[in-house]
Design an enzyme around this catalytic site. Structure first.
Site, PDB file in Angstrom:
ATOM      1  N   SER A  82     -27.956 -13.166  15.230  1.00 35.67           N
ATOM      2  CA  SER A  82     -27.788 -13.510  16.663  1.00 35.67           C
ATOM      3  C   SER A  82     -28.541 -12.712  17.722  1.00 35.67           C
ATOM      4  O   SER A  82     -29.559 -12.187  17.091  1.00 35.67           O
ATOM      5  CB  SER A  82     -26.243 -13.010  16.986  1.00 35.67           C
ATOM      6  OG  SER A  82     -26.253 -11.535  16.907  1.00 35.67           O
ATOM      7  N   GLY A  85     -32.755 -10.964  17.847  1.00 32.42           N
ATOM      8  CA  GLY A  85     -33.327 -11.427  16.448  1.00 32.42           C
ATOM      9  C   GLY A  85     -33.226 -12.598  16.024  1.00 32.42           C
ATOM     10  O   GLY A  85     -34.380 -13.234  15.444  1.00 32.42           O
ATOM     11  N   ASN A 164     -34.839  -4.549  14.229  1.00 30.95           N
ATOM     12  CA  ASN A 164     -34.121  -5.178  15.464  1.00 30.95           C
ATOM     13  C   ASN A 164     -32.601  -4.716  15.335  1.00 30.95           C
ATOM     14  O   ASN A 164     -32.109  -4.476  16.434  1.00 30.95           O
ATOM     15  CB  ASN A 164     -34.283  -6.671  15.729  1.00 30.95           C
ATOM     16  CG  ASN A 164     -33.491  -7.192  16.571  1.00 30.95           C
ATOM     17  OD1 ASN A 164     -33.477  -7.071  17.614  1.00 30.95           O
ATOM     18  ND2 ASN A 164     -32.400  -7.925  16.249  1.00 30.95           N
ATOM     19  N   THR A 185     -27.351   2.564  11.550  1.00 29.44           N
ATOM     20  CA  THR A 185     -27.895   1.485  11.714  1.00 29.44           C
ATOM     21  C   THR A 185     -29.050   1.676  12.613  1.00 29.44           C
ATOM     22  O   THR A 185     -30.026   0.851  12.273  1.00 29.44           O
ATOM     23  CB  THR A 185     -26.632   0.667  12.583  1.00 29.44           C
ATOM     24  OG1 THR A 185     -25.395   0.701  11.644  1.00 29.44           O
ATOM     25  CG2 THR A 185     -27.037  -0.656  12.490  1.00 29.44           C
ATOM     26  N   TYR A 242     -15.855  10.960  21.626  1.00 34.71           N
ATOM     27  CA  TYR A 242     -17.076  10.371  21.027  1.00 34.71           C
ATOM     28  C   TYR A 242     -17.904   9.962  22.166  1.00 34.71           C
ATOM     29  O   TYR A 242     -17.825   9.038  22.836  1.00 34.71           O
ATOM     30  CB  TYR A 242     -16.727   9.080  19.991  1.00 34.71           C
ATOM     31  CG  TYR A 242     -17.895   8.570  19.468  1.00 34.71           C
ATOM     32  CD1 TYR A 242     -18.385   9.133  18.324  1.00 34.71           C
ATOM     33  CD2 TYR A 242     -18.360   7.154  19.524  1.00 34.71           C
ATOM     34  CE1 TYR A 242     -19.577   8.456  17.515  1.00 34.71           C
ATOM     35  CE2 TYR A 242     -19.176   6.662  18.854  1.00 34.71           C
ATOM     36  CZ  TYR A 242     -19.743   7.263  17.765  1.00 34.71           C
ATOM     37  OH  TYR A 242     -20.944   6.743  17.351  1.00 34.71           O
TER      38      TYR A 242
HETATM   39  N1  NAP Z   1     -29.577  -7.196  24.550  1.00 29.38           N
HETATM   40  C1  NAP Z   1     -30.207  -6.122  25.277  1.00 29.38           C
HETATM   41  O1  NAP Z   1     -30.426  -6.326  26.422  1.00 29.38           O
HETATM   42  C2  NAP Z   1     -30.670  -4.957  24.586  1.00 29.38           C
HETATM   43  C3  NAP Z   1     -31.354  -3.916  25.583  1.00 29.38           C
HETATM   44  C4  NAP Z   1     -31.907  -2.849  24.993  1.00 29.38           C
HETATM   45  C5  NAP Z   1     -31.780  -2.847  23.520  1.00 29.38           C
HETATM   46  N2  NAP Z   1     -31.319  -3.754  22.656  1.00 29.38           N
HETATM   47  C6  NAP Z   1     -31.705  -3.624  21.261  1.00 29.38           C
HETATM   48  O2  NAP Z   1     -32.167  -4.854  20.760  1.00 29.38           O
HETATM   49  C7  NAP Z   1     -31.507  -5.115  19.612  1.00 29.38           C
HETATM   50  C8  NAP Z   1     -30.757  -6.391  19.323  1.00 29.38           C
HETATM   51  O3  NAP Z   1     -29.820  -6.564  20.560  1.00 29.38           O
HETATM   52  P1  NAP Z   1     -28.848  -7.773  20.785  1.00 29.38           P
HETATM   53  O4  NAP Z   1     -28.764  -7.589  22.147  1.00 29.38           O
HETATM   54  O5  NAP Z   1     -29.753  -9.144  20.085  1.00 29.38           O
HETATM   55  O6  NAP Z   1     -27.667  -7.528  20.021  1.00 29.38           O
HETATM   56  P2  NAP Z   1     -26.664  -8.370  19.071  1.00 29.38           P
HETATM   57  O7  NAP Z   1     -26.697  -9.832  19.903  1.00 29.38           O
HETATM   58  O8  NAP Z   1     -25.381  -7.686  19.022  1.00 29.38           O
HETATM   59  O9  NAP Z   1     -27.436  -8.534  17.622  1.00 29.38           O
HETATM   60  C9  NAP Z   1     -27.361  -7.330  16.842  1.00 29.38           C
HETATM   61  C10 NAP Z   1     -27.669  -7.840  15.551  1.00 29.38           C
HETATM   62  O10 NAP Z   1     -27.742  -6.564  14.605  1.00 29.38           O
HETATM   63  C11 NAP Z   1     -27.064  -6.990  13.490  1.00 29.38           C
HETATM   64  N3  NAP Z   1     -26.313  -5.929  12.807  1.00 29.38           N
HETATM   65  C12 NAP Z   1     -25.484  -4.896  13.526  1.00 29.38           C
HETATM   66  N4  NAP Z   1     -25.100  -3.911  12.499  1.00 29.38           N
HETATM   67  C13 NAP Z   1     -25.998  -4.266  11.517  1.00 29.38           C
HETATM   68  C14 NAP Z   1     -25.773  -3.812  10.112  1.00 29.38           C
HETATM   69  N5  NAP Z   1     -25.471  -2.474   9.992  1.00 29.38           N
HETATM   70  N6  NAP Z   1     -26.652  -4.126   9.245  1.00 29.38           N
HETATM   71  C15 NAP Z   1     -27.477  -5.386   9.632  1.00 29.38           C
HETATM   72  N7  NAP Z   1     -27.472  -6.003  10.528  1.00 29.38           N
HETATM   73  C16 NAP Z   1     -26.623  -5.672  11.666  1.00 29.38           C
HETATM   74  C17 NAP Z   1     -25.926  -7.917  13.937  1.00 29.38           C
HETATM   75  O11 NAP Z   1     -25.484  -8.607  12.731  1.00 29.38           O
HETATM   76  P3  NAP Z   1     -23.949  -9.021  12.820  1.00 29.38           P
HETATM   77  O12 NAP Z   1     -23.670 -10.176  13.292  1.00 29.38           O
HETATM   78  O13 NAP Z   1     -23.684  -8.880  11.212  1.00 29.38           O
HETATM   79  O14 NAP Z   1     -23.109  -7.911  13.460  1.00 29.38           O
HETATM   80  C18 NAP Z   1     -26.746  -8.849  14.751  1.00 29.38           C
HETATM   81  O15 NAP Z   1     -27.323  -9.744  14.344  1.00 29.38           O
HETATM   82  C19 NAP Z   1     -30.507  -4.033  19.236  1.00 29.38           C
HETATM   83  O16 NAP Z   1     -31.270  -3.011  18.321  1.00 29.38           O
HETATM   84  C20 NAP Z   1     -30.299  -3.570  20.585  1.00 29.38           C
HETATM   85  O17 NAP Z   1     -30.009  -2.066  20.696  1.00 29.38           O
HETATM   86  C21 NAP Z   1     -30.922  -4.845  23.358  1.00 29.38           C
END
Ligand code: NAP
Length: 341
Positions: A82, A85, A164, A185, A242
């Site tokens: 999602s 990624g 990611n 994670t 927490y």
């Molecule tokens: N979006 C932003 O504005 C933003 C800003 C700063 C940093 N980030 C960073 O960017 C990255 C992606 O963010 P996003 O917004 O795209 O988040 P997201 O849509 O929630 O996607 C996160 C992904 O990580 C996977 N994941 C979570 N826990 C996992 C585990 N234990 N093992 C394997 N996969 C796991 C999720 O899979 P499941 O479907 O299985 O949960 C999902 O595919 C993250 O590291 C986040 O901290 C995002």
């Protein structure tokens, strides 16, 4: 209904909420200001946008099996089911990478594969179930990946690893090792995966690259130790409340320190790390940047880079974190050997 309203009220009154609302907004503004200032000074001509995956050096083109394999460089993306990624997987598939999706859910992985193939009929995609918070799962992934490379007659190497996967968990959850799930994670999993994939990354005939997806929120970290108790997050589980916002910031800060130390320790590999606030463009910039662009913090898209927080450049802190992380890695390796014996 009443309990939802009460929960929302408690959330808005919590220090974590205000920390995110104020400090995270400020750190995002600082990052944007830096980005604008940098672009203004550097002028358009110095920014870079790349459109091709790494190409084979001329010498290796004469080796048929390696040539075939590396016409499609391999890119592993964790948390690819999602958000950023999945978007990165799509975009990099269009750029000619063989995409390896790593995710927790087989259903979501199957959906991610069909989404990519719908948009790009000739896409090369493979998926593996991996839970990044579990060392056993990370090890199993490495073994399955190696097996798959062998069986598919692909070159035994990886060109691009995008760490990611990440979570923002608002309540305390522990892994089987009693580590904090968010630290496991967001940081420990990425460190361990990079470590176990190092032979494959180093075996690449073209410069390989590790991209760690961090966050502007790392700017709020100050004065946190990098000992075992903190990096595993065990110390947080003993607190009454927490502090999830701080833990998230800290996990991303650790990922940055790790990136810089990786850069210092392993001269032959190209490494980048980036913040994805501008959607997926910074990830793609980092993935397609030429080999000489390494150890930088991508922000803002269009190849833009900025400086991360002053503390993240502390060599001592990076080295200390590296030592702690290696100890944790060893601890996990020993535990997994004990379990499998
Ligand atoms: N979006 C932003 O504005 C933003 C800003 C700063 C940093 N980030 C960073 O960017 C990255 C992606 O963010 P996003 O917004 O795209 O988040 P997201 O849509 O929630 O996607 C996160 C992904 O990580 C996977 N994941 C979570 N826990 C996992 C585990 N234990 N093992 C394997 N996969 C796991 C999720 O899979 P499941 O479907 O299985 O949960 C999902 O595919 C993250 O590291 C986040 O901290 C995002």
């Amino acid at each position: 209904m009443e309990s939802t309203v009460t929960e929302a009220f408690h959330f808005v009154c919590s220090s974590q909420f205000w920390r995110m609302a104020i400090f995270w907004t400020l750190s995002l503004i600082i990052s944007y200001l830096q980005s604008f200032a940098q672009r203004f000074v550097a002028a358009q001509s110095k920014s870079f946008v790349y459109s091709s995956p790494p190409s084979l050096p001329q010498a290796t083109r004469s080796v048929p099996s390696a040539t075939n394999a590396l016409r499609t460089p391999i890119c592993i993306i964790t948390g690819a089911t999602s958000g950023l990624g999945a978007a990165a997987a799509n975009a990099l598939s269009m750029k000619g990478f063989y995409i390896v999706l790593a995710g927790r859910s087989s259903d979501l992985l199957a959906k991610a594969i069909s989404d990519i193939k719908r948009q790009h009929i000739g896409a090369l995609v493979k998926a593996f179930e991996v839970d990044m918070s579990s060392f056993k799962s990370v090890l199993k992934f490495k073994n399955s990946l190696q097996q798959w490379l062998l069986e598919s007659n692909l070159h035994s190497s990886v060109q691009l690893l995008i760490n990611n996967a990440g979570i923002l968990a608002t309540s305390c959850r522990l892994t089987p090792e009693d580590y904090d799930e968010m630290m496991a994670t967001n940081y420990i999993g990425a460190f361990c995966l990079t470590k176990v994939l190092m032979p494959l990354l180093e075996n690449s005939p073209v410069p390989s690259r590790v991209i760690n997806v961090t966050s502007f929120t790392h700017r709020n970290v100050s004065g946190m130790p990098v000992d075992n108790d903190t990096v595993t997050g065990k110390c947080f589980s003993r607190l009454n409340c927490y502090p999830y916002a701080q833990i998230y910031e800290y996990s991303k800060f650790c990922l940055l320190l790790f990136s810089y130390e990786l850069q210092r320790q392993i001269g032959i590999m190209e490494k980048s790390h980036q913040a994805p606030e501008n959607g997926v463009s910074s990830i793609i910039d980092a993935a397609l940047a030429p080999p000489e662009i390494t150890g930088v913090y991508f922000f803002g898209g269009n190849g833009g880079t900025i400086r991360s927080s002053a503390l993240s450049y502390s060599t001592k802190l990076s080295k200390d974190l590296w030592a702690t992380s290696c100890d944790i890695f060893l601890e996990l390796q020993l535990a997994s050997t004990g379990t499998s014996a």
